[in-house]
Design a protein around this motif. Structure first.
Motif, PDB file in Angstrom:
ATOM      1  N   UNK A  93       0.809  -1.229   0.000  1.00  0.00           N
ATOM      2  CA  UNK A  93       0.000   0.000   0.000  1.00  0.00           C
ATOM      3  C   UNK A  93       0.839   1.274   0.000  1.00  0.00           C
ATOM      4  N   UNK A  94       1.940   1.273   0.731  1.00  0.00           N
ATOM      5  CA  UNK A  94       2.743   2.491   0.833  1.00  0.00           C
ATOM      6  C   UNK A  94       3.471   2.783  -0.488  1.00  0.00           C
ATOM      7  N   UNK A  95       3.949   1.749  -1.151  1.00  0.00           N
ATOM      8  CA  UNK A  95       4.615   1.929  -2.444  1.00  0.00           C
ATOM      9  C   UNK A  95       3.595   2.359  -3.497  1.00  0.00           C
ATOM     10  N   UNK A  96       2.429   1.742  -3.472  1.00  0.00           N
ATOM     11  CA  UNK A  96       1.373   2.120  -4.415  1.00  0.00           C
ATOM     12  C   UNK A  96       0.976   3.580  -4.212  1.00  0.00           C
ATOM     13  N   UNK A  97       0.791   3.973  -2.968  1.00  0.00           N
ATOM     14  CA  UNK A  97       0.415   5.360  -2.673  1.00  0.00           C
ATOM     15  C   UNK A  97       1.478   6.350  -3.116  1.00  0.00           C
ATOM     16  N   UNK A  98       2.737   6.053  -2.816  1.00  0.00           N
ATOM     17  CA  UNK A  98       3.826   6.952  -3.204  1.00  0.00           C
ATOM     18  C   UNK A  98       3.930   7.049  -4.724  1.00  0.00           C
ATOM     19  N   UNK A  99       3.762   5.923  -5.402  1.00  0.00           N
ATOM     20  CA  UNK A  99       3.825   5.900  -6.862  1.00  0.00           C
ATOM     21  C   UNK A  99       2.693   6.739  -7.462  1.00  0.00           C
ATOM     22  N   UNK A 100       1.491   6.544  -6.946  1.00  0.00           N
ATOM     23  CA  UNK A 100       0.356   7.316  -7.458  1.00  0.00           C
ATOM     24  C   UNK A 100       0.535   8.810  -7.212  1.00  0.00           C
ATOM     25  N   UNK A 101       1.076   9.162  -6.060  1.00  0.00           N
ATOM     26  CA  UNK A 101       1.312  10.582  -5.753  1.00  0.00           C
ATOM     27  C   UNK A 101       2.239  11.206  -6.793  1.00  0.00           C
ATOM     28  N   UNK A 102       3.296  10.481  -7.151  1.00  0.00           N
ATOM     29  CA  UNK A 102       4.241  10.989  -8.145  1.00  0.00           C
ATOM     30  C   UNK A 102       3.601  10.999  -9.536  1.00  0.00           C
ATOM     31  N   UNK A 103       2.935   9.906  -9.894  1.00  0.00           N
ATOM     32  CA  UNK A 103       2.356   9.793 -11.230  1.00  0.00           C
ATOM     33  C   UNK A 103       1.241  10.803 -11.485  1.00  0.00           C
ATOM     34  N   UNK A 104       0.554  11.208 -10.448  1.00  0.00           N
ATOM     35  CA  UNK A 104      -0.543  12.155 -10.619  1.00  0.00           C
ATOM     36  C   UNK A 104      -0.062  13.597 -10.725  1.00  0.00           C
ATOM     37  N   UNK A 105       1.207  13.814 -10.488  1.00  0.00           N
ATOM     38  CA  UNK A 105       1.772  15.160 -10.620  1.00  0.00           C
ATOM     39  C   UNK A 105       1.868  15.558 -12.092  1.00  0.00           C
ATOM     40  N   UNK A 106       1.694  16.824 -12.363  1.00  0.00           N
ATOM     41  CA  UNK A 106       1.686  17.343 -13.734  1.00  0.00           C
ATOM     42  C   UNK A 106       3.000  17.038 -14.459  1.00  0.00           C
ATOM     43  N   UNK A 107       4.118  17.274 -13.795  1.00  0.00           N
ATOM     44  CA  UNK A 107       5.430  17.062 -14.425  1.00  0.00           C
ATOM     45  C   UNK A 107       5.629  15.594 -14.809  1.00  0.00           C
ATOM     46  N   UNK A 108       5.226  14.684 -13.952  1.00  0.00           N
ATOM     47  CA  UNK A 108       5.385  13.255 -14.239  1.00  0.00           C
ATOM     48  C   UNK A 108       4.537  12.847 -15.433  1.00  0.00           C
ATOM     49  N   UNK A 109       3.323  13.334 -15.491  1.00  0.00           N
ATOM     50  CA  UNK A 109       2.452  12.994 -16.629  1.00  0.00           C
ATOM     51  C   UNK A 109       3.072  13.454 -17.941  1.00  0.00           C
ATOM     52  N   UNK A 110       3.664  14.634 -17.960  1.00  0.00           N
ATOM     53  CA  UNK A 110       4.304  15.142 -19.174  1.00  0.00           C
ATOM     54  C   UNK A 110       5.500  14.275 -19.581  1.00  0.00           C
ATOM     55  N   UNK A 111       6.312  13.893 -18.594  1.00  0.00           N
ATOM     56  CA  UNK A 111       7.488  13.067 -18.884  1.00  0.00           C
ATOM     57  C   UNK A 111       7.083  11.684 -19.399  1.00  0.00           C
ATOM     58  N   UNK A 112       6.070  11.093 -18.797  1.00  0.00           N
ATOM     59  CA  UNK A 112       5.613   9.777 -19.229  1.00  0.00           C
ATOM     60  C   UNK A 112       5.014   9.852 -20.626  1.00  0.00           C
ATOM     61  N   UNK A 113       4.260  10.905 -20.892  1.00  0.00           N
ATOM     62  CA  UNK A 113       3.661  11.073 -22.221  1.00  0.00           C
ATOM     63  C   UNK A 113       4.728  11.209 -23.297  1.00  0.00           C
ATOM     64  N   UNK A 114       5.875  11.783 -22.949  1.00  0.00           N
ATOM     65  CA  UNK A 114       6.952  11.985 -23.919  1.00  0.00           C
ATOM     66  C   UNK A 114       7.666  10.676 -24.271  1.00  0.00           C
ATOM     67  N   UNK A 115       7.684   9.720 -23.351  1.00  0.00           N
ATOM     68  CA  UNK A 115       8.397   8.455 -23.603  1.00  0.00           C
ATOM     69  C   UNK A 115       7.706   7.299 -22.875  1.00  0.00           C
ATOM     70  N   UNK A 116       6.470   6.963 -23.258  1.00  0.00           N
ATOM     71  CA  UNK A 116       5.714   5.937 -22.520  1.00  0.00           C
ATOM     72  C   UNK A 116       6.381   4.552 -22.538  1.00  0.00           C
ATOM     73  N   UNK A 117       6.992   4.174 -23.659  1.00  0.00           N
ATOM     74  CA  UNK A 117       7.620   2.847 -23.718  1.00  0.00           C
ATOM     75  C   UNK A 117       8.816   2.759 -22.777  1.00  0.00           C
TER      76      UNK A 117
END
Length: 166
Positions: A93-117
């Protein structure tokens, strides 16, 4: 709730060294002298809460989430393998929560969208290596104690103090 404090004030090298050392010493003593060998079926609400509270100490760098939860589980009488399994179950649960917190951030979404693979490969590699690391650790602890990990922690803590890293 204390993320800012954990990322700033708690980053002192002396504090990290101290935490590496004291957790290593406590880990060694508890593992060495724990005579009970309870299984996961013996984890009740009180034991689970105690291990969960111990887990919060890992907010301070150098404590180690898995190290402190395995040590507390051993102090409460669990055998090494079940203490380790319980520790990793608590991490989900703690790793999932920390991951979601980072992934839901605007900067992370932009970086992932740039190189999803690239991110997909990283996630798969982390999952596979994590699985085999946990499998190895459980196998190791079924035959050996925590002394190697305790000595490693103390040695690294002393090295940090000796080098005087800031």
């Amino acid at each position: 709730l204390i993320q800012h404090l954990a990322e700033t004030t708690f980053r002192s090298s002396r504090l990290v060294a101290f935490n590496l050392i004291w957790v290593g010493v406590v880990m060694f003593i508890i593992d060495r002298y724990s005579r009970r060998n309870l299984t996961l079926s013996h984890v009740n609400m009180g034991r689970a809460l105690s291990v969960g509270v111990a887990q919060t100490l890992a907010l301070v760098p150098g404590v180690s989430r898995s190290g402190i939860t395995i040590t507390m589980s051993r102090a409460l009488g669990l055998d090494r393998v079940d203490a380790t399994r319980f520790s990793f179950l608590l991490s989900a649960p703690i790793i999932t929560g920390a991951t979601l917190k980072v992934l839901l951030g605007h900067e992370a979404r932009e970086q992932i969208a740039a190189a999803p693979s690239l991110y997909a490969v990283g996630i798969v590699a982390a999952a596979v290596s994590g699985y085999f690391s946990i499998k190895f650790l459980i196998s190791y602890l079924s035959k050996h104690g925590l002394a190697l990990f305790a000595v490693y922690r103390v040695a690294i803590g002393l090295l940090i103090l000796a080098v005087g890293l800031q």
